[in-house]
Enzyme design. Sequence first.
Site, PDB file in Angstrom:
ATOM      1  N   ASP A   3      54.935  27.594  43.763  1.00 26.46           N
ATOM      2  CA  ASP A   3      55.171  26.207  44.462  1.00 26.46           C
ATOM      3  C   ASP A   3      55.044  26.940  46.010  1.00 26.46           C
ATOM      4  O   ASP A   3      55.480  27.405  46.710  1.00 26.46           O
ATOM      5  CB  ASP A   3      56.045  25.850  43.891  1.00 26.46           C
ATOM      6  CG  ASP A   3      56.418  24.522  44.107  1.00 26.46           C
ATOM      7  OD1 ASP A   3      54.824  23.731  44.531  1.00 26.46           O
ATOM      8  OD2 ASP A   3      56.624  23.511  44.230  1.00 26.46           O
TER       9      ASP A   3
ATOM     10  N   ASP B 100      49.406  22.376  44.251  1.00 21.85           N
ATOM     11  CA  ASP B 100      50.179  23.442  44.845  1.00 21.85           C
ATOM     12  C   ASP B 100      51.145  24.518  43.825  1.00 21.85           C
ATOM     13  O   ASP B 100      52.216  24.351  44.176  1.00 21.85           O
ATOM     14  CB  ASP B 100      50.536  23.067  45.348  1.00 21.85           C
ATOM     15  CG  ASP B 100      52.305  21.312  45.545  1.00 21.85           C
ATOM     16  OD1 ASP B 100      51.213  21.260  44.456  1.00 21.85           O
ATOM     17  OD2 ASP B 100      52.378  21.184  46.301  1.00 21.85           O
ATOM     18  N   GLU B 101      50.649  24.544  42.654  1.00 24.81           N
ATOM     19  CA  GLU B 101      51.277  25.266  41.725  1.00 24.81           C
ATOM     20  C   GLU B 101      50.979  25.638  40.272  1.00 24.81           C
ATOM     21  O   GLU B 101      50.140  25.430  40.351  1.00 24.81           O
ATOM     22  CB  GLU B 101      52.496  23.864  40.894  1.00 24.81           C
ATOM     23  CG  GLU B 101      53.771  22.851  41.412  1.00 24.81           C
ATOM     24  CD  GLU B 101      53.936  21.679  40.738  1.00 24.81           C
ATOM     25  OE1 GLU B 101      55.254  22.275  39.837  1.00 24.81           O
ATOM     26  OE2 GLU B 101      53.967  21.313  40.792  1.00 24.81           O
TER      27      GLU B 101
END
Length: 383
Positions: A9, A102-103
């Site tokens: 993350d 974003d993961e």
Amino acid sequence: MARAIVHMDMDTFFVSCERLTNSSLNGIPLIIGGGDRGVVASCSYEARKFGVRSAMPIRMAMKLCPQAKIIRGDMDLYSKLSANVTQVIEEKAPIVEKASIDEHYLDITGMDKFYGCYKWTEELAQKVMKEVGLPISFALSVNKTVCKIATGEGKPRGNLEITENNVRSFLNPLSIQKIPMVGEVTFQLLTRIGIRNIQTLSEMPPEILQQMIGKNGVELWKKANGIDNNPVEPYKERKSLSTERTFIQDTIDIPVMKSILVGMVEKLAFQLRSEQWLTSTVVVKIKYANFDTQTRQVGVSYTSADHVLIKSVTELFDKLYDRRMRLRMIGISFKGLVRGTYQIDLFEDTVEMLSLYEALDKMKKRFGFDAVGRADTILKNNL
């Protein structure tokens, strides 16, 4: 053999992207959002110390932290850097699922035979930070639920490994809000009967939970007990969403055609939000009665908002339909899709607009898409 699943993350992703291009933003309270009546899309840890949180109204955030600097945000930059991170990870990891902008989830099961899983993941994180320049956190555990919770507990930059034997001891003292599927409504329902930490939830009979919160009750009980068999699923990015309408009889009725286009936008935009996509290119297509087909497109800031897309579609249609000739077909496409949520896109919208879309989407998901819509789309749909 226990699985080895990693959750990676990016730390305060939007903030980190802005700081990568402007070092003067380092170390100061920073808010990504827009407009005096807008909402916080992201904020730095310096701003969070004052109580600022994502989705909070900008006005409230500025009362809590008046010294914060506000930036509207640049989705083109964020999408480019997200793609760069994905490329670095995919070059090394055997199975990668990009869960959001974003993961990422990684399945590195079996890698311990050749290389320590934690050491390998740590080196991959270092590679991301070196080649892309963005901070990243990770957690390694036996399934997606546990490692996602662990990533949140380890931030910022506190990488954790939760072995199979330590899953329950790790989860038990945490608040039930740490479980990804526990929203505000479920949290309030459970706290009213004294369930506040994961251990208490894990000891509840699953049948009782199912009676209380419906079909997700058993799934919630499993997650509280550290059980999650969902696989890491690599996927190909969807390139576009599109829809067309061929008329039973060729038409020249512009108000009706615009009404149909608006209805198309509503449907596709709802699909974008439901599947967590944002579009950057709007395309309108028309086919005249003589079968002559024409298209026109325009770039937009990444969005999934009806009102933004409707404006682009109607403007394109006005420019494209330049003959007084009947039309046989009209259609629209949304292209250049990236992962993201509607909240991410609200750099210029108001809190009221955000609340409106959330309410509309809830009603559509519960009662069906046609349960609610704009008045001008309830027009003549049987051409």
